[in-house]
Design a protein around this motif. Sequence first.
Motif, mmCIF file in Angstrom:
data_model
loop_
_atom_site.group_PDB
_atom_site.id
_atom_site.type_symbol
_atom_site.label_atom_id
_atom_site.label_comp_id
_atom_site.label_asym_id
_atom_site.label_seq_id
_atom_site.Cartn_x
_atom_site.Cartn_y
_atom_site.Cartn_z
ATOM 1 N N ALA A 220 0.771 -1.351 -0.149
ATOM 2 C CA ALA A 220 -0.255 -0.098 0.005
ATOM 3 C C ALA A 220 1.012 1.236 0.116
ATOM 4 C CB ALA A 220 -1.029 0.023 1.429
ATOM 5 N N ALA A 221 2.102 1.232 0.816
ATOM 6 C CA ALA A 221 2.637 2.357 0.714
ATOM 7 C C ALA A 221 3.686 2.645 -0.393
ATOM 8 C CB ALA A 221 3.734 2.275 1.833
ATOM 9 N N TYR A 225 2.270 5.269 -3.482
ATOM 10 C CA TYR A 225 2.837 6.403 -3.956
ATOM 11 C C TYR A 225 3.028 6.431 -5.333
ATOM 12 C CZ TYR A 225 6.777 9.701 -4.190
ATOM 13 O OH TYR A 225 7.699 10.912 -4.439
ATOM 14 N N PHE B 193 -4.795 1.630 4.518
ATOM 15 C CA PHE B 193 -5.135 3.016 4.683
ATOM 16 C C PHE B 193 -3.963 3.918 5.161
ATOM 17 C CE2 PHE B 193 -6.710 6.396 7.153
ATOM 18 C CZ PHE B 193 -6.958 7.508 6.039
ATOM 19 N N ALA B 195 -0.868 3.116 5.584
ATOM 20 C CA ALA B 195 0.278 2.794 4.859
ATOM 21 C C ALA B 195 0.279 3.743 3.597
ATOM 22 C CB ALA B 195 0.689 1.323 4.716
ATOM 23 N N PHE B 196 -1.032 3.739 2.920
ATOM 24 C CA PHE B 196 -1.098 4.526 1.701
ATOM 25 C C PHE B 196 -1.109 6.241 2.161
ATOM 26 C CE2 PHE B 196 -4.378 7.202 -0.356
ATOM 27 C CZ PHE B 196 -3.786 7.328 -1.493
ATOM 28 N N ALA B 199 2.379 7.390 1.827
ATOM 29 C CA ALA B 199 2.559 7.656 0.365
ATOM 30 C C ALA B 199 2.217 8.876 0.092
ATOM 31 C CB ALA B 199 1.943 6.573 -0.434
#
Lengths: 259, 235
Positions: A220-221, A225, B193, B195-196, B199
């Motif tokens: 997800a990270a 991005y 969510f 972790a997003f 980003a």
Amino acid sequence: MPFPFSAKVPAATLARCFWRSLFLQAAWNRRGMQNLGFAYAIDPALRALYPDPARRRDALGRHLGFFNCHPYTAAAILGGAIHHEERVAAGVEASGAPLAYKATLQGPLAAIGDGFFWTALRPFFGALAALGALLFGWPAVVVVLTIYNAIHLALRIGLFRTGYRQGDAVVGAIAGLCLPVLAERLRLGGAALCGLSAAVIAARADLLMRAGAVLVAVLAAGLGYLALARGARLLPTIYAAILAGTGAALAASRFHGSL
Amino acid sequence: MGLVAGLASVERKGFLQAMLSRPISLATIVGLSLGDVAGGLYVAVPLELLWLGAVNLGAALPVHEALGTAAIAGATVLAAQSLRGMGLSEPALLPAVATLAVILCAPLALLGRRADRLAERWNERLYVRAERELAAGNAAAAARVNLYGLALPFAVGFVLAPLGAWVAVLVVPLAIEQAPGALPALALGWVAFAAFACASGAKAMRAVRASTFYFGAIGVGLCLVLATALASGRS
């Protein structure tokens, strides 16, 4: 009487002007932008400089014209405008001088303020507070916000004083701060803090759930991005991330009994 | 909660701008005002990172992150309290409730932006009023008009944030009661969510090499976590 009793604004009135400058954007509008806020902030100084109601009215009227700047760096322009109004009141300058000063500086100082405070300093401290909260809880938030406000208020007061004392020379004083160079470093530092926060969130997911949760967090990270970098809109991507996480858990429980 | 959201809506643009209306502070304060600081802080971190780029540059209007935050934090804390009152207490409860609160209340941030546009049009009337007062010879009243611009943003936060939270507090416990088995899945939705949101925060940094620093920090952070876990395993 052609000139006022005093062409100097008292220190208490200057402090009042600064306090009022904190309300600069209270009535932000598309036609005059921060004009009402600027007129409200400078009004105590005009009252001190122009005991004659007609001259005060004229002075306030010229500050009701268009004005737009960054709310922090606008303090320098407010101080400088008071500096010029003192000279106008003393008969040394023409009444258009404060307006010319405002018109010249508002654009460059808005760009500096937006580039440093809004897109570097504040996001950096936001990311720092977030990571601090993950690691140390709410006391970290209090500490980080205290530091941010110490910096922000010191700069705001300093800019106001420099503008008032030095007038046009405030440009050199701001250039000496090297804010654009500092801003770039803060942005890179902020990006690193976001990455560390993602790592902590992934590690916590492992503690709370199973190892698969770490993979979901890292994906997800990373993919989040890349999606945003390719122009994905924020709100739909939030829903996509939640759906992906929830869906992964449901699929894992269906095929393996657990994640 | 309405008072906190109203004051945050004012602090965000009209007065001071000292990060008190940013999600990291506001969600914590909402949690404190509802008797659960930890619950507020739980949502504060990802919401801060998510909306790190919500800044007012020139005439461009960002989403109303304070409105969205107040509603999400209020909904999470109140719905979690309600479910705990029904006897649910598993670790997945809070993240699951927070996930549903985000799904329901995040669009309020967009609605808040529309309200901001409305306030800007309303403030043009204040400009006309100030000119009228000045023409009538009342300079003090003309200057004071500026403060009337604080009323509408306050009202927007005061009304919409509790309203959004109230709807979520009605829906979330009902949904979880119907499908308690979905709690772990929703909890993982929260992890995704959060972790997003990291980003989103990194992307908001607007630096050319931000991606290098972001992905590098994720790698370094995970290595540190792994090393710590291995070291504690040995001891």
